[in-house]
Design a protein around this motif. Structure first.
Motif, PDB file in Angstrom:
ATOM      1  N   ILE A 123      39.176  35.511  39.399  1.00  0.00           N
ATOM      2  CA  ILE A 123      40.602  35.689  39.687  1.00  0.00           C
ATOM      3  C   ILE A 123      40.832  35.834  41.196  1.00  0.00           C
ATOM      4  O   ILE A 123      41.739  35.218  41.760  1.00  0.00           O
ATOM      5  N   ILE A 124      40.005  36.653  41.857  1.00  0.00           N
ATOM      6  CA  ILE A 124      40.130  36.824  43.311  1.00  0.00           C
ATOM      7  C   ILE A 124      39.905  35.493  44.020  1.00  0.00           C
ATOM      8  O   ILE A 124      40.635  35.135  44.959  1.00  0.00           O
ATOM      9  N   TYR A 125      38.904  34.753  43.574  1.00  0.00           N
ATOM     10  CA  TYR A 125      38.605  33.446  44.150  1.00  0.00           C
ATOM     11  C   TYR A 125      39.798  32.506  43.971  1.00  0.00           C
ATOM     12  O   TYR A 125      40.185  31.789  44.908  1.00  0.00           O
ATOM     13  N   TYR A 180      32.488  29.967  34.752  1.00  0.00           N
ATOM     14  CA  TYR A 180      32.819  31.124  33.926  1.00  0.00           C
ATOM     15  C   TYR A 180      32.868  30.748  32.448  1.00  0.00           C
ATOM     16  O   TYR A 180      32.320  31.454  31.587  1.00  0.00           O
ATOM     17  N   GLU A 212      31.778  36.899  36.355  1.00  0.00           N
ATOM     18  CA  GLU A 212      32.682  38.044  36.367  1.00  0.00           C
ATOM     19  C   GLU A 212      34.117  37.547  36.505  1.00  0.00           C
ATOM     20  O   GLU A 212      34.458  36.882  37.484  1.00  0.00           O
ATOM     21  N   LEU A 213      34.954  37.877  35.520  1.00  0.00           N
ATOM     22  CA  LEU A 213      36.323  37.372  35.514  1.00  0.00           C
ATOM     23  C   LEU A 213      37.109  37.851  36.725  1.00  0.00           C
ATOM     24  O   LEU A 213      37.902  37.095  37.292  1.00  0.00           O
ATOM     25  N   TRP A 214      36.909  39.095  37.142  1.00  0.00           N
ATOM     26  CA  TRP A 214      37.655  39.623  38.283  1.00  0.00           C
ATOM     27  C   TRP A 214      37.348  38.841  39.548  1.00  0.00           C
ATOM     28  O   TRP A 214      38.236  38.615  40.372  1.00  0.00           O
ATOM     29  N   TYR A 215      36.085  38.381  39.681  1.00  0.00           N
ATOM     30  CA  TYR A 215      35.718  37.606  40.864  1.00  0.00           C
ATOM     31  C   TYR A 215      36.356  36.214  40.810  1.00  0.00           C
ATOM     32  O   TYR A 215      36.792  35.680  41.835  1.00  0.00           O
TER      33      TYR A 215
END
Length: 221
Positions: A160-162, A218, A155-158
């Protein structure tokens, strides 16, 4: 006067807990780098590694010490920041410290808060399901933490948060590593330069090491 003495004691405690967390970051990264191995080998090896950590009594004791250290380090940081602002009063917000300090050294509280918030998410998504949830097993019969981690980083959003959390951690280390040895009274003009350079390399290595994992997973999903 009481606050000064108390702050010095708490800074020493912060330095010690911070250095312990630095040691943990190295160990944790070495384990996580197994995720970069070819898929089948990575799955079996990473799950076996996780099972060993979960079932080893000594590791469990160290883990509980780690959890306590994270909480202690976080609350000490909050306490010192609040007290420093109370003592400094209005002049704290109006001084010219930006002329003599880096922006990340002035934002240690914010950076630490970002890292702590991510740790809560990280524990919820990986540690809690692994310890208490229902999980499939791999070919060796170990709980399949590998698939859980890989699935999250698809998941790209995860990712990015990471990445944001790891960058915050990197800047936190950049100031904290050098600051810790000074808080412990280990200051010397010559050795301090060496420690500062080592701190820069350490922060960069930890940041790059932790960042490469989610992006690799990813892009190779």
């Amino acid at each position: 006067m009481w606050f000064v003495k108390n702050a010095i004691t708490r800074k020493n405690l912060m330095a010690l807990t911070g250095l312990f967390l630095c040691f943990f970051l190295i160990i944790h990264l070495l384990g996580n780098l197994q995720l970069l191995l070819p898929q089948e080998k990575a799955q079996l090896q990473y799950n076996a590694y996780s099972a060993f950590l979960s079932g080893n009594l000594l590791v469990k004791i160290i883990s509980y010490g780690l959890y306590a250290t994270i909480i202690l380090h976080s609350f000490d940081a909050i306490y010192l920041s609040i007290k420093a602002k109370q003592v400094a009063g209005k002049t704290y917000a109006k001084d010219k410290r930006n002329r003599a300090s880096t922006w990340y050294s002035r934002q240690m509280m914010l950076l630490g808060t970002i890292v702590f918030a991510f740790l809560v998410i990280h524990f919820k998504d990986f540690w809690f399901p692994y310890k208490f949830g229902e999980m499939p097993v791999d070919a060796s019969g170990h709980r399949d933490l590998y698939s859980l981690v890989v699935g999250a980083f698809q998941e790209l959003w995860y990712v990015i948060i990471y990445a944001i959390a790891i960058l915050a951690l990197g800047f936190h280390l950049l100031h904290g590593f050098f600051s810790a040895h000074r808080s412990l009274g280990l200051y010397h003009p010559y050795y301090s330069k060496i420690i500062k350079i080592f701190g820069i390399f350490f922060a960069a290595a930890m940041t790059f090491g932790y960042l490469i994992i989610p992006f690799y997973l990813y892009l190779n999903a």
